[in-house]
Design a protein around this motif. Structure first.
Motif, PDB file in Angstrom:
ATOM      1  N   SER B   5       0.859  -1.180   0.118  1.00 42.11           N
ATOM      2  CA  SER B   5       0.061  -0.129   0.070  1.00 42.11           C
ATOM      3  C   SER B   5       0.851   0.967   0.041  1.00 42.11           C
ATOM      4  O   SER B   5       1.842   1.511   0.739  1.00 42.11           O
ATOM      5  N   GLN B   6       0.523   2.023  -0.869  1.00 37.45           N
ATOM      6  CA  GLN B   6       1.338   3.409  -0.802  1.00 37.45           C
ATOM      7  C   GLN B   6       0.499   4.714  -0.846  1.00 37.45           C
ATOM      8  O   GLN B   6      -0.850   4.496  -1.328  1.00 37.45           O
ATOM      9  N   SER B   7       0.941   5.755  -0.027  1.00 37.89           N
ATOM     10  CA  SER B   7       0.104   6.838  -0.012  1.00 37.89           C
ATOM     11  C   SER B   7       1.254   8.232   0.046  1.00 37.89           C
ATOM     12  O   SER B   7       2.254   8.059   0.518  1.00 37.89           O
ATOM     13  N   PRO B   8       0.379   9.264  -0.487  1.00 38.65           N
ATOM     14  CA  PRO B   8      -0.657   9.399  -1.062  1.00 38.65           C
ATOM     15  C   PRO B   8      -0.589   8.763  -2.647  1.00 38.65           C
ATOM     16  O   PRO B   8       0.455   8.566  -3.182  1.00 38.65           O
ATOM     17  N   SER B   9      -1.665   8.840  -3.377  1.00 40.88           N
ATOM     18  CA  SER B   9      -1.691   7.972  -4.520  1.00 40.88           C
ATOM     19  C   SER B   9      -1.154   9.293  -5.641  1.00 40.88           C
ATOM     20  O   SER B   9      -0.556   9.097  -6.489  1.00 40.88           O
ATOM     21  N   ASN B  10      -1.501  10.331  -5.383  1.00 39.76           N
ATOM     22  CA  ASN B  10      -1.259  11.600  -6.042  1.00 39.76           C
ATOM     23  C   ASN B  10      -0.646  12.553  -5.276  1.00 39.76           C
ATOM     24  O   ASN B  10      -1.267  12.901  -4.062  1.00 39.76           O
ATOM     25  N   LYS B  11       0.141  13.457  -5.413  1.00 42.31           N
ATOM     26  CA  LYS B  11       0.916  14.498  -4.741  1.00 42.31           C
ATOM     27  C   LYS B  11       1.428  15.477  -5.678  1.00 42.31           C
ATOM     28  O   LYS B  11       2.167  15.565  -6.544  1.00 42.31           O
ATOM     29  N   LEU B  21       6.505  10.441   1.077  1.00 41.16           N
ATOM     30  CA  LEU B  21       5.895   9.340   0.494  1.00 41.16           C
ATOM     31  C   LEU B  21       5.899   7.845   1.587  1.00 41.16           C
ATOM     32  O   LEU B  21       6.965   7.737   1.975  1.00 41.16           O
ATOM     33  N   ARG B  22       4.763   7.316   1.644  1.00 39.90           N
ATOM     34  CA  ARG B  22       4.761   6.200   2.522  1.00 39.90           C
ATOM     35  C   ARG B  22       4.471   4.923   1.766  1.00 39.90           C
ATOM     36  O   ARG B  22       3.677   4.964   0.630  1.00 39.90           O
ATOM     37  N   THR B  76       9.277   5.319   4.507  1.00 42.50           N
ATOM     38  CA  THR B  76       8.831   6.496   4.281  1.00 42.50           C
ATOM     39  C   THR B  76      10.208   7.212   3.530  1.00 42.50           C
ATOM     40  O   THR B  76      11.205   7.076   3.810  1.00 42.50           O
ATOM     41  N   THR B 111       3.238   6.335  -6.119  1.00 45.86           N
ATOM     42  CA  THR B 111       2.748   7.853  -5.728  1.00 45.86           C
ATOM     43  C   THR B 111       3.354   8.619  -7.096  1.00 45.86           C
ATOM     44  O   THR B 111       3.941   8.746  -7.233  1.00 45.86           O
TER      45      THR B 111
END
Lengths: 111, 116
Positions: B5-11, B21-22, B76, B111
């Protein structure tokens, strides 16, 4: 530096036809992997072939490896619209954890 | 089971700002990778974490990039003082153990970072 190089860069075929993509690399490897990437998504592993193997199958996928020519091919038989994606090869270049990636082949299956 | 799982998908951010980025890898996977993918290109290796060993940071493009992995799980990636050339998709992958080049790597959806 780029180890694998796929060709063609782009391929467009009719649904039902077979698609063949090639990957060439420069240095000795222990294994080679193929991945698929749908637009806007992460990569999905397809097949891993080891240097002592010449051919592997998985469903409609067939991968060959020719270490003397430093090349591999990915054949998708009876293509479907859902096969539309970019396909990447990755090699280990002797490392046990680091993969070196090609720029990919963009495959479009026309309905 | 849950994937990477990655977040955010867009930045989207302004030049000069810092971004984080996580990545949350698959539970039980000890190896974690960060890659960068520019438009229409292959993956560029950034950094590799394996268990409690020192990470391989050899792919980080400059000292503005750093990454950490806490407790052997979540990672991160931080980019300080972002530049327009940092715009790309940042992908995270995990694999079961140290032999990440000999087994499948499992990817998140990335991301997409845009620097204005």
């Amino acid at each position: 530096s780029q180890q694998g190089e796929e060709d063609p860069q782009a391929l467009s075929i009719q649904e039902g036809e077979n698609a063949t993509m090639n990957c060439s690399y420069k240095t000795s490897i222990n294994n080679l992997q193929w991945y698929r990437q749908n637009s806007g998504r992460g990569l999905v592993h397809l097949i891993l072939i080891r240097s002592n193997e010449r051919e592997k199958h998985s469903g409609r996928l067939r991968v060959t490896l020719d270490t003397s020519k430093k090349s591999s091919s990915l054949l998708i038989t009876a293509s479907r619209a859902a096969d539309t994606a970019s396909y990447f090869c990755a090699t280990d270049r002797g490392s046990n954890y680091q993969l070196i990636w090609g720029a990919g082949t963009k495959l479009i299956i026309k309905p | 089971g849950a994937g990477v799982s990655q977040s955010p998908s867009n930045k989207v951010t302004e030049k000069g700002k810092d971004v984080e980025l996580r990545c949350d890898p698959i539970s039980g996977h000890t190896a974690l990778y960060w890659y960068r993918q520019s438009l229409g290109q292959g993956l560029e290796f950034l950094i590799y974490f394996q268990g409690n060993s020192a990470p391989d940071k050899s792919g980080l493009p400059s000292d503005r990039f750093s990454a950490e992995r806490t407790g052997g799980s979540v990672s991160t990636l931080t980019i300080q003082r972002t530049q327009q050339e940092d715009s790309a998709v940042y992908l995270c992958a995990s694999s079961l153990d140290v032999r990440g080049a000999e087994q499948p790597q499992h990817f998140g959806d990335g991301t997409r970072l845009s620097i204005l």
